[in-house]
Design an enzyme around this catalytic site. Structure first.
Site, PDB file in Angstrom:
ATOM      1  N   ASP A 264       0.819  -1.215   0.000  1.00  0.00           N
ATOM      2  CA  ASP A 264       0.000   0.000   0.000  1.00  0.00           C
ATOM      3  C   ASP A 264       0.850   1.260   0.000  1.00  0.00           C
ATOM      4  OD1 ASP A 264       0.969  -0.388   2.546  1.00  0.00           O
ATOM      5  OD2 ASP A 264      -0.970  -0.587   3.514  1.00  0.00           O
TER       6      ASP A 264
ATOM      7  N   ASN B 102      -7.424  -2.403  14.320  1.00  0.00           N
ATOM      8  CA  ASN B 102      -8.832  -2.684  14.005  1.00  0.00           C
ATOM      9  C   ASN B 102      -8.980  -3.912  13.082  1.00  0.00           C
ATOM     10  OD1 ASN B 102      -7.959  -1.759  11.551  1.00  0.00           O
ATOM     11  ND2 ASN B 102      -9.335   0.015  11.445  1.00  0.00           N
TER      12      ASN B 102
ATOM     13  N   HIS C 185      -7.246  -4.450  10.240  1.00  0.00           N
ATOM     14  CA  HIS C 185      -6.995  -4.244   8.812  1.00  0.00           C
ATOM     15  C   HIS C 185      -5.690  -4.905   8.367  1.00  0.00           C
ATOM     16  CE1 HIS C 185      -4.826  -0.115   9.559  1.00  0.00           C
ATOM     17  NE2 HIS C 185      -3.903  -0.983   9.208  1.00  0.00           N
TER      18      HIS C 185
ATOM     19  N   GLU D  45      -9.593  -1.679   5.305  1.00  0.00           N
ATOM     20  CA  GLU D  45     -10.221  -1.356   6.576  1.00  0.00           C
ATOM     21  C   GLU D  45     -11.450  -2.241   6.799  1.00  0.00           C
ATOM     22  OE1 GLU D  45      -8.652   0.414   8.577  1.00  0.00           O
ATOM     23  OE2 GLU D  45      -8.209   2.451   7.919  1.00  0.00           O
TER      24      GLU D  45
HETATM   25  C1  GLP Z   1      -0.572   0.725   8.508  1.00  0.00           C
HETATM   26  C2  GLP Z   1      -0.234  -0.144   7.297  1.00  0.00           C
HETATM   27  C3  GLP Z   1      -0.409  -1.608   7.589  1.00  0.00           C
HETATM   28  C4  GLP Z   1       0.276  -1.967   8.895  1.00  0.00           C
HETATM   29  C5  GLP Z   1      -0.371  -1.194  10.021  1.00  0.00           C
HETATM   30  C6  GLP Z   1       0.217  -1.519  11.380  1.00  0.00           C
HETATM   31  O1  GLP Z   1      -1.897   1.082   8.580  1.00  0.00           O
HETATM   32  N1  GLP Z   1      -1.006   0.204   6.146  1.00  0.00           N
HETATM   33  O2  GLP Z   1       0.119  -2.363   6.508  1.00  0.00           O
HETATM   34  O3  GLP Z   1       0.177  -3.346   9.128  1.00  0.00           O
HETATM   35  O4  GLP Z   1      -0.195   0.189   9.766  1.00  0.00           O
HETATM   36  O5  GLP Z   1       1.365  -0.763  11.623  1.00  0.00           O
HETATM   37  P1  GLP Z   1       2.337  -1.008  12.832  1.00  0.00           P
HETATM   38  O6  GLP Z   1       3.155  -2.199  12.468  1.00  0.00           O
HETATM   39  O7  GLP Z   1       3.186   0.237  12.902  1.00  0.00           O
HETATM   40  O8  GLP Z   1       1.512  -1.225  14.038  1.00  0.00           O
END
Ligand code: GLP
Length: 248
Positions: A67, A136, A138, A143
């Protein structure tokens, strides 16, 4: 779906990196799906170590990131292209032209999404997709509520994701509100999926993804139907799980 519970982030990174390295060694022209966020950083550090000390070779690897924020230039320190360069690409022998991160500046985002799907197909599909998980539930920027048959698409971010990611920006208003993300079905097409989770703020999402019903409300729950999905989860992120899982 397989679940492995490890004691800390270091063990999570080492366990995940070994899964990736083993898959890469079995297929010289490997196609790797990558993720951003704080969670995969220990894994990237271990891949860099394996490259330097054990000769893990990325010269014929192709990567596709999950993404990217819409509206952030690749040179913006919070863009996912910038993150990948700083955390991994600059430290391994991967040719830049083999690395793909969705274009958050594309004039026609929908056309870009179709093109990204085509590029993944033309590369032969993703051999192994690395994932984190949002608090959440995702995956990528899929989402809650995203259809499980979704492909790469443009999407809005939920308030909870904007809040979670605000820590990385100077002001909350600076967090982009839209992104381009592989869809849930794009992720499910990968031959293997490796999801990492650490931290107690992920415990509810991990429990819902692993032991709850398969539902668009928890996009990560779709992985229950993937034949080769592995969750590598630290003790604190596994706190909500009731089942008995492997603890190496
Ligand atoms: C973002 C990314 C996800 C990732 C998530 C969790 O929203 N788009 O791909 O898994 O954050 O991030 P973190 O690893 O910093 O908790």
């Amino acid at each position: 779906m397989k679940v492995v519970i490890v004691k800390d982030k270091t063990q999570m990174g080492a366990t995940g990196a070994k899964i990736i390295a083993d898959d890469m060694r079995g297929k010289p022209r490997h196609v790797l799906g990558l993720a951003t966020g704080a969670t995969p950083i220990p894994l990237y550090q271990e891949l860099i170590r394996m490259h330097r000390e054990e000769g893990l070779d990325f010269s014929r690897t192709t990567t596709f990131n999950l993404d990217e924020y819409i509206g952030l230039d690749p040179a913006h320190p919070q863009s996912y292209r910038y993150f990948m360069k700083a955390q991994l690409f600059d430290h391994i022998n991967i040719p830049k032209e083999n690395t793909h991160v969705p274009d958050g500046m594309a004039e026609d985002a929908d056309a870009f999404c179709e093109q990204y799907e085509r590029m993944i197909r033309d590369a032969g599909g993703i051999d192994l997709q690395l994932l984190g998980i949002g608090s959440n539930g995702h995956i990528g920027f899929n989402e809650p509520g995203t259809p499980l048959d979704s492909r790469t698409h443009r999407t809005g971010l939920t308030e909870s994701t904007i809040n979670d990611n605000a820590r990385l920006f100077e002001r909350r208003e600076d967090v982009p509100v839209e992104a381009v993300t592989m869809g849930v079905a794009t992720i499910m097409d990968a031959r293997r999926v490796l999801l990492l989770a650490c931290g107690e703020n992920k415990a509810a999402a991990v429990a819902a993804a692993v032991e709850g019903p398969v539902t668009p409300d928890v996009p990560a729950s779709a992985l229950q139907n993937h034949e080769h999905a592995v969750f590598v989860v630290t003790e604190d992120a596994a706190a909500g799980l009731k089942g008995d899982y492997e603890r190496p």
